[in-house]
Each structure stands twice: as C-alpha cells, then as structure tokens.
Design a protein around this motif. Structure first.
Motif, PDB file in Angstrom:
ATOM      1  N   ASP A 116     -34.308 -42.551 -37.189  1.00 36.78           N
ATOM      2  CA  ASP A 116     -33.306 -42.663 -36.134  1.00 36.78           C
ATOM      3  C   ASP A 116     -32.343 -43.773 -36.578  1.00 36.78           C
ATOM      4  O   ASP A 116     -32.760 -44.748 -37.222  1.00 36.78           O
ATOM      5  N   VAL A 117     -31.081 -43.658 -36.190  1.00 38.54           N
ATOM      6  CA  VAL A 117     -30.059 -44.658 -36.561  1.00 38.54           C
ATOM      7  C   VAL A 117     -30.527 -46.076 -36.172  1.00 38.54           C
ATOM      8  O   VAL A 117     -30.372 -47.027 -36.943  1.00 38.54           O
ATOM      9  N   VAL A 118     -31.122 -46.169 -34.982  1.00 40.25           N
ATOM     10  CA  VAL A 118     -31.530 -47.478 -34.433  1.00 40.25           C
ATOM     11  C   VAL A 118     -32.521 -48.193 -35.350  1.00 40.25           C
ATOM     12  O   VAL A 118     -32.447 -49.399 -35.544  1.00 40.25           O
ATOM     13  N   GLU A 119     -33.454 -47.415 -35.921  1.00 41.60           N
ATOM     14  CA  GLU A 119     -34.466 -48.009 -36.802  1.00 41.60           C
ATOM     15  C   GLU A 119     -33.839 -48.703 -37.994  1.00 41.60           C
ATOM     16  O   GLU A 119     -34.255 -49.783 -38.410  1.00 41.60           O
ATOM     17  N   LEU A 120     -32.817 -48.044 -38.594  1.00 45.01           N
ATOM     18  CA  LEU A 120     -32.184 -48.609 -39.783  1.00 45.01           C
ATOM     19  C   LEU A 120     -31.405 -49.867 -39.422  1.00 45.01           C
ATOM     20  O   LEU A 120     -31.384 -50.836 -40.176  1.00 45.01           O
ATOM     21  N   LEU A 121     -30.787 -49.843 -38.243  1.00 42.81           N
ATOM     22  CA  LEU A 121     -30.049 -51.048 -37.800  1.00 42.81           C
ATOM     23  C   LEU A 121     -31.019 -52.199 -37.560  1.00 42.81           C
ATOM     24  O   LEU A 121     -30.735 -53.330 -37.929  1.00 42.81           O
ATOM     25  N   THR A 138     -26.185 -45.456 -29.765  1.00 43.27           N
ATOM     26  CA  THR A 138     -25.323 -45.693 -30.935  1.00 43.27           C
ATOM     27  C   THR A 138     -23.922 -46.154 -30.510  1.00 43.27           C
ATOM     28  O   THR A 138     -23.293 -46.946 -31.210  1.00 43.27           O
ATOM     29  N   GLU A 139     -23.438 -45.666 -29.360  1.00 46.94           N
ATOM     30  CA  GLU A 139     -22.119 -46.122 -28.863  1.00 46.94           C
ATOM     31  C   GLU A 139     -22.204 -47.601 -28.487  1.00 46.94           C
ATOM     32  O   GLU A 139     -21.310 -48.391 -28.796  1.00 46.94           O
ATOM     33  N   TYR A 140     -23.299 -47.943 -27.779  1.00 46.36           N
ATOM     34  CA  TYR A 140     -23.441 -49.322 -27.301  1.00 46.36           C
ATOM     35  C   TYR A 140     -23.644 -50.282 -28.481  1.00 46.36           C
ATOM     36  O   TYR A 140     -23.023 -51.343 -28.563  1.00 46.36           O
ATOM     37  N   LEU A 141     -24.486 -49.857 -29.433  1.00 45.02           N
ATOM     38  CA  LEU A 141     -24.770 -50.735 -30.579  1.00 45.02           C
ATOM     39  C   LEU A 141     -23.527 -50.898 -31.456  1.00 45.02           C
ATOM     40  O   LEU A 141     -23.251 -51.999 -31.948  1.00 45.02           O
ATOM     41  N   ALA A 142     -22.757 -49.813 -31.631  1.00 41.77           N
ATOM     42  CA  ALA A 142     -21.521 -49.915 -32.428  1.00 41.77           C
ATOM     43  C   ALA A 142     -20.564 -50.908 -31.759  1.00 41.77           C
ATOM     44  O   ALA A 142     -19.902 -51.716 -32.438  1.00 41.77           O
ATOM     45  N   ARG A 143     -20.509 -50.850 -30.419  1.00 48.35           N
ATOM     46  CA  ARG A 143     -19.641 -51.777 -29.680  1.00 48.35           C
ATOM     47  C   ARG A 143     -20.118 -53.232 -29.867  1.00 48.35           C
ATOM     48  O   ARG A 143     -19.320 -54.130 -30.119  1.00 48.35           O
ATOM     49  N   MET A 169     -42.516 -42.000 -31.433  1.00 45.52           N
ATOM     50  CA  MET A 169     -41.126 -42.330 -31.072  1.00 45.52           C
ATOM     51  C   MET A 169     -41.013 -43.682 -30.354  1.00 45.52           C
ATOM     52  O   MET A 169     -39.899 -44.149 -30.103  1.00 45.52           O
ATOM     53  N   TRP A 170     -42.153 -44.276 -30.021  1.00 46.93           N
ATOM     54  CA  TRP A 170     -42.100 -45.534 -29.281  1.00 46.93           C
ATOM     55  C   TRP A 170     -41.324 -46.605 -30.054  1.00 46.93           C
ATOM     56  O   TRP A 170     -40.657 -47.440 -29.485  1.00 46.93           O
ATOM     57  N   ARG A 171     -41.449 -46.535 -31.411  1.00 47.71           N
ATOM     58  CA  ARG A 171     -40.786 -47.570 -32.208  1.00 47.71           C
ATOM     59  C   ARG A 171     -39.264 -47.532 -32.026  1.00 47.71           C
ATOM     60  O   ARG A 171     -38.611 -48.561 -32.113  1.00 47.71           O
ATOM     61  N   VAL A 172     -38.703 -46.355 -31.729  1.00 48.63           N
ATOM     62  CA  VAL A 172     -37.244 -46.256 -31.532  1.00 48.63           C
ATOM     63  C   VAL A 172     -36.859 -46.973 -30.231  1.00 48.63           C
ATOM     64  O   VAL A 172     -35.906 -47.750 -30.182  1.00 48.63           O
ATOM     65  N   ALA A 173     -37.653 -46.734 -29.174  1.00 53.46           N
ATOM     66  CA  ALA A 173     -37.376 -47.380 -27.885  1.00 53.46           C
ATOM     67  C   ALA A 173     -37.565 -48.890 -28.002  1.00 53.46           C
ATOM     68  O   ALA A 173     -36.751 -49.684 -27.510  1.00 53.46           O
ATOM     69  N   LYS A 174     -38.628 -49.294 -28.687  1.00 53.34           N
ATOM     70  CA  LYS A 174     -38.895 -50.730 -28.853  1.00 53.34           C
ATOM     71  C   LYS A 174     -37.762 -51.393 -29.639  1.00 53.34           C
ATOM     72  O   LYS A 174     -37.293 -52.473 -29.303  1.00 53.34           O
ATOM     73  N   ALA A 175     -37.322 -50.712 -30.715  1.00 55.05           N
ATOM     74  CA  ALA A 175     -36.235 -51.260 -31.541  1.00 55.05           C
ATOM     75  C   ALA A 175     -34.958 -51.390 -30.713  1.00 55.05           C
ATOM     76  O   ALA A 175     -34.209 -52.371 -30.843  1.00 55.05           O
ATOM     77  N   THR A 176     -34.701 -50.406 -29.835  1.00 54.17           N
ATOM     78  CA  THR A 176     -33.483 -50.445 -29.008  1.00 54.17           C
ATOM     79  C   THR A 176     -33.497 -51.660 -28.097  1.00 54.17           C
ATOM     80  O   THR A 176     -32.520 -52.429 -28.040  1.00 54.17           O
ATOM     81  N   VAL A 177     -34.625 -51.853 -27.397  1.00 46.36           N
ATOM     82  CA  VAL A 177     -34.712 -52.992 -26.469  1.00 46.36           C
ATOM     83  C   VAL A 177     -34.614 -54.315 -27.240  1.00 46.36           C
ATOM     84  O   VAL A 177     -33.923 -55.245 -26.820  1.00 46.36           O
TER      85      VAL A 177
END
Ligand code: SF4
Ligand code: SF4
Length: 422
Positions: free
Chosen positions: A413-418, A260-265, A170-178
């Motif tokens: 995870d949604v973040v990965e695709l973004l 997802t709320e923050y990224l959509a914004r 799951m680290w890749r999701v956190a890394k992608a978010t940052v």
C-alpha cells in the motif's frame, strides 16, 4: 432513479464496442487494449457495457426472464466503470448507472445470488461486509494511542473499513496511517467497535436500501462526534462517503479525503518529511473507486429539449473520470527518496480493475483471480519489483492471486512505503 430513467441512455447505445477497449487515441500497446474484464474473459457481447445496455432494455420490455444465465451475466461484472468512461470518450450517455440499476432491479424483484447472501446478512446483522464479530472491529488499533470518537472530540475521523478491520494482514496499513497522522500533529480519532460498513460494496451488488441504511447510521455517528474530515484508505469507502452519500443527499458538509490525498497535502505543507531512502522500483495500480469512480458526483436536474431525446435543458454534465484521484498517490510515492515509479500501459481513467469489485470476489473467485493475474502480468512487464495500490481490496486480491499462481512481484500500500521513508 430507476432502470426506466436510463431508457434513453440505453437506447443511445450504437453497439460500437468502444466500451470494451481503451480508446484508440489513448492506447499504448495492443496487448493491453481491453479495458473491460468481463468481455475480455467471456468474449460475448452481452458481457460488455454495450451488451448490458441491450439487456437493460429487454428487461424493461419484459423480453427477458429471470434465470440462472441472466444472473450469471449480471454478476460477472466488477462494476469497475471502465466501460462507462471509454464510452464517454465519444458519447454523452450513462453506462455504469444503468448497469447498477439492473442489479438493483434484480434485488428488488427478489432475484438474488446465493453467493452474496453471507456478506449481505452479515451487513444487515452487524454492519460488516467481511465476516467477523462486531466487537473485534477496533482490534487493529490496540496499543495505539488514538482517540475514541464516540467519547472524545477530534477534528479528523479515520474510517478503517471492513477489509482492514477483519483482515489482520491489513492492520499494518491502518496502524501506519494513524502513526503518520500523529507524526504530522493531526488530531485523529476512530470509532473502533462502533465503526460500521460504508455500504458502498452492497450498493455495487444491487442492495440500495442497505447502502442508505449504512449511510444514515454513519452520518449520525459522525455528526455526533463533531468531526469535520473523514479520512479512509479504502477506495470503496472513499467512493461511498464522497460520491454515493452525496448522490443521495446524505453527505452534508463532511470533507472526505483518501489517505493518499491527506498525506500528499501534509507532505506539501512540510508536516511530514520522507527522508529515509527506500530503494525500489514500483508501479502504481489505480483502484477503480478511487480513480475514475472517485470523482465528485454532479447533481443535475433537467429535461430533454422538446423535439430532442438527448439534448437537455440545462445541459447535462457527465462524469468522465477526469477528476478522479490520480496524482496524490503518485505524489506520495514520488516524495519517497530512492523510489522509482514506472507506469503500466493502462492507467488513471483507463486502468484495468484488480478483479475483486462488484461482488465478483464472492460470486466468482476464479474470475476475480483471472482479472488480477492480467494486471500482475502488466505490472511485471514494466520491470517493477512491486505493485503498489491504495485500497485493501485490491491488495488482498493481488496477494491471493500471487499466492496461488506465483510471481516475484511484491504488493504494497502507498502508506506503507511512506511510513518506511518517514
Ligand atoms: S455502451 Fe457506448 S461504447 Fe459501448 S457499444 Fe454502446 S455506445 Fe458503444
Ligand atoms: S463495469 Fe467493468 S466489468 Fe462491468 S461491463 Fe463495465 S467495464 Fe466490464
């Protein structure tokens, strides 16, 4: 509040069984009519929301003895809240709150389930619900140029959550978010090894004191840091920080956002521009604690109008799941060029749980996987190549189930695709 405070809610139950199903008016396909995994799996009324109302009253009346069977029924429930929302389609009564109070009563009376001892002891000792050393909590961020909120000021704090911190997949999701937040120019920090569990899952398991301890500790750290916004990609953490901390008067004015709320914004503001094509057909799974259980807490104090047991002054407003986080994850997915989003039959307020919630992954992994299998079958029936979610707990349970039972479905995870598109 205690179980006794929900006596009149429980007495309202007319045994109509709506809590077992998607309300008829919302039903798309008979095959996907069940909304409660517990009744669908165990097929005996006690396992449904309505049956649990009767059980709560029997416990108050001391008509039920604590024994293995009682605890087996109490803990074979994902605390997904689907019964609560279906019941409220027609009724004005609480269902999930008393179900949670039943668990709290079991714990307070000293009747706990040994399968949960490991995670609860780990939480008490080192503030984590997924086994792992406290010192390793921030390892996922190695190599990322991210601020340490305990030493540097940042407006936004990213709370990774136990699952992400101790599950390397799951680290890749956190890394992608940052990475995405940095791309958008956001001043973000993390607490690293000083991050602690939100306490939300412990509350679902009936451990109220543990939630309150975690909440006080987390809010102290956040206040000291000066951060104004907390962002998390975990649905359980989101619900804990936003809903539960507020319920117990511990949230202050912290703004809580799901990634997802923050990224959509940020996409709407033009700060993130998904331009690369990601050609795939996906379906989105609404995590229970981001969707129906992620809607704001409603504070209410009132009394029954004299002569009535269920008419209150001032009128009581009920949380019916309408204001959960449904559109932001879908908006992020729709912003990805080339991506096609198709919907399952049970979505939003009436989404079927991933199966991992409420401690079921720990107490009855077979039931957790059975529930996930149902969802994977539903996702496959849409013709999608992947099931996308917005919670590492759901992702882990889907992946474990696919590994065991097989499926060509991918899990993202949604973040990965973004991130792929940006
Ligand atoms: S909990 Fe609500 S929906 Fe379920 S049987 Fe009782 S009244 Fe009906
Ligand atoms: S919380 Fe979920 S699993 Fe538990 S009784 Fe309600 S619908 Fe069923």
């Amino acid at each position: 509040m205690a179980l006794e405070d929900y006596r009149s809610d429980m007495e309202m139950c007319c045994r109509c069984s709506i809590c077992k199903f998607v309300p008829l008016e919302k039903l798309k396909e008979i095959q996907h009519s069940y909304v409660c995994p517990s009744i669908a799996r165990y097929n005996f009324h006690t396992y449904a929301g309505g049956g649990r109302m009767g059980m709560g009253i029997a416990m108050l009346e001391k008509e039920l003895e604590y024994d293995g069977k009682l605890l087996e029924v109490v803990y074979n429930c994902q605390m997904c809240g689907a019964c609560d929302i279906s019941c409220k389609y027609a009724m004005d009564m609480e269902v999930l709150e008393p179900i949670n109070e039943i668990r709290i009563k079991c714990v307070e009376d000293g009747h706990t389930v040994p399968a949960l001892d490991g995670v609860i002891n780990s939480l008490r000792k080192q503030g984590t619900m997924v086994p792992g050393a406290k010192a390793r909590r921030g390892e996922w961020a190695k190599g990322l140029d991210v601020k340490d909120i305990t030493r540097q000021k940042a407006k936004v704090i990213y709370h990774a959550g136990c699952r992400v911190c101790y599950d390397e997949d799951m680290w890749r999701v956190a890394k992608a978010t940052v990475t995405l937040l940095h791309k958008a120019g956001i001043d973000v920090g993390i607490a690293g090894e000083n991050e602690s569990c939100c306490g939300g899952r412990a509350y679902q398991m009936g451990y109220k004191e543990e939630l309150l301890n975690q909440a006080k500790q987390n809010m102290e750290l956040i206040k000291k840091s000066g951060a104004e916004i907390l962002v998390t990609g975990c649905a359980d953490c989101y619900c804990a920080f936003k809903v539960l901390y507020d319920k117990f008067g511990l949230k202050d004015d912290l703004e809580v956002l799901h990634t997802t709320e923050y990224l959509a914004r940020l996409i709407k503001e033009g700060k993130l521009k998904p331009t690369k094509k990601v050609e795939t057909k996906v379906t989105y799974h609404d995590p229970c604690h981001l969707g129906r259980l992620g809607e704001p807490y409603i504070h209410w104090e009132g009394k029954p109008v004299p002569g009535h047991i269920r008419i209150f002054g001032p009128p009581k407003e009920f949380r019916r799941g309408t204001y959960g986080i449904y559109e932001p994850p879908r908006d992020v997915l729709k912003s990805v060029p080339g991506l096609e989003l198709v919907e399952m039959d049970r979505i939003k307020e009436y989404a079927w749980c991933c199966g991992a919630g409420g401690g079921v992954k720990e107490t009855n992994p077979e039931f957790a996987r059975w529930t996930a299998r149902e969802r994977i079958d539903e996702a496959e029936s849409t013709g999608a190549e992947a099931i996308v979610t917005a919670c590492p707990g759901c992702e882990r349970n889907f992946k474990d189930t696919i590994k065991e039972n097989g499926s060509s479905l991918k899990v993202y995870d949604v973040v990965e695709l973004l991130e792929k598109a940006t």
